[in-house]
Motif scaffolding. Structure first.
Motif, PDB file in Angstrom:
ATOM      1  N   PRO A 146       0.822  -1.209   0.000  1.00 50.17           N
ATOM      2  CA  PRO A 146       0.000   0.000   0.000  1.00 50.17           C
ATOM      3  C   PRO A 146       0.863   1.269   0.000  1.00 50.17           C
ATOM      4  O   PRO A 146       1.963   1.287   0.543  1.00 50.17           O
ATOM      5  CB  PRO A 146      -0.802  -0.114   1.295  1.00 50.17           C
ATOM      6  N   ASN A 165      -2.854   3.943   2.378  1.00 50.66           N
ATOM      7  CA  ASN A 165      -3.962   3.595   1.486  1.00 50.66           C
ATOM      8  C   ASN A 165      -4.276   2.109   1.647  1.00 50.66           C
ATOM      9  O   ASN A 165      -3.439   1.266   1.343  1.00 50.66           O
ATOM     10  CB  ASN A 165      -3.598   3.857   0.024  1.00 50.66           C
ATOM     11  N   PRO A 213      -7.631   0.627   0.500  1.00 54.31           N
ATOM     12  CA  PRO A 213      -8.995   0.449  -0.003  1.00 54.31           C
ATOM     13  C   PRO A 213      -9.336  -1.032  -0.117  1.00 54.31           C
ATOM     14  O   PRO A 213      -8.492  -1.849  -0.481  1.00 54.31           O
ATOM     15  CB  PRO A 213      -8.951   1.117  -1.377  1.00 54.31           C
ATOM     16  N   TYR A 233      -9.866   4.920  10.354  1.00 49.55           N
ATOM     17  CA  TYR A 233      -9.981   4.317   9.028  1.00 49.55           C
ATOM     18  C   TYR A 233     -11.270   4.838   8.393  1.00 49.55           C
ATOM     19  O   TYR A 233     -12.355   4.575   8.888  1.00 49.55           O
ATOM     20  CB  TYR A 233     -10.009   2.794   9.130  1.00 49.55           C
ATOM     21  N   ILE A 268      -8.687   4.852   3.822  1.00 50.44           N
ATOM     22  CA  ILE A 268      -7.441   5.469   4.283  1.00 50.44           C
ATOM     23  C   ILE A 268      -7.305   5.243   5.793  1.00 50.44           C
ATOM     24  O   ILE A 268      -8.195   5.572   6.566  1.00 50.44           O
ATOM     25  CB  ILE A 268      -7.435   6.996   4.011  1.00 50.44           C
TER      26      ILE A 268
END
Length: 143
Positions: free
Chosen positions: A35, A51, A53, A114, A118
């Motif tokens: 990430p 990151n 996702p 979170y 993110i």
């Protein structure tokens, strides 16, 4: 000389000059499934933004502080297991990342959040290097 011919000539010269290993390393770096991370330094704290996702359960992340380094490990699941893939650019699967913080931080983070894929983790800057310490996330707020 056409654009394709010029590019082919440049490509040939670049491979001669830089060697095959250079291009293999570039391709390997581009394919890493780690990430993306940003690290910000304030007067008293370090903020790490990661990151992630598609992470279904952020509490499954393994994290620990080792000196001036944050180590994280986790897995981003494939929500479409069993489907034929015709294009795959989104990161999924297991990952492990070592994040240089640049300064020693406290053993435990002060907050974690979170939202929208993110993860933001805040650590107080510590005057002495911290011991290795594993931690589990407890979120401030979730969306």
């Amino acid at each position: 000389m056409s654009g394709n011919t010029q590019f082919a000539r440049w490509h040939h010269l670049a491979r001669q000059f830089l060697g095959e290993d250079f291009f293999k390393e570039i391709m390997h770096a581009a394919e890493k499934d780690e990430p993306a991370v940003d690290v910000f330094h304030g007067p008293n704290e370090v903020i790490v933004v990661i990151n992630l996702p598609g992470m279904e359960n952020i509490h499954t992340l393994e994290m620990r502080v080792e000196g001036e380094t944050l180590w994280i490990k986790g897995q981003i699941p494939n929500p479409y297991e069993g489907f034929h893939v015709s294009l795959s650019e989104r990161k999924k699967g297991e990952f492990q990342k070592t994040i240089p913080l640049g300064v020693p931080v406290a053993r435990r983070y002060t907050s974690a959040r979170y939202r929208k894929g993110i993860l933001e983790i805040r650590f107080l800057i510590h005057k002495e290097p911290s011991q290795n310490h594993a931690m589990k996330l407890k979120m401030d707020d979730r969306e």
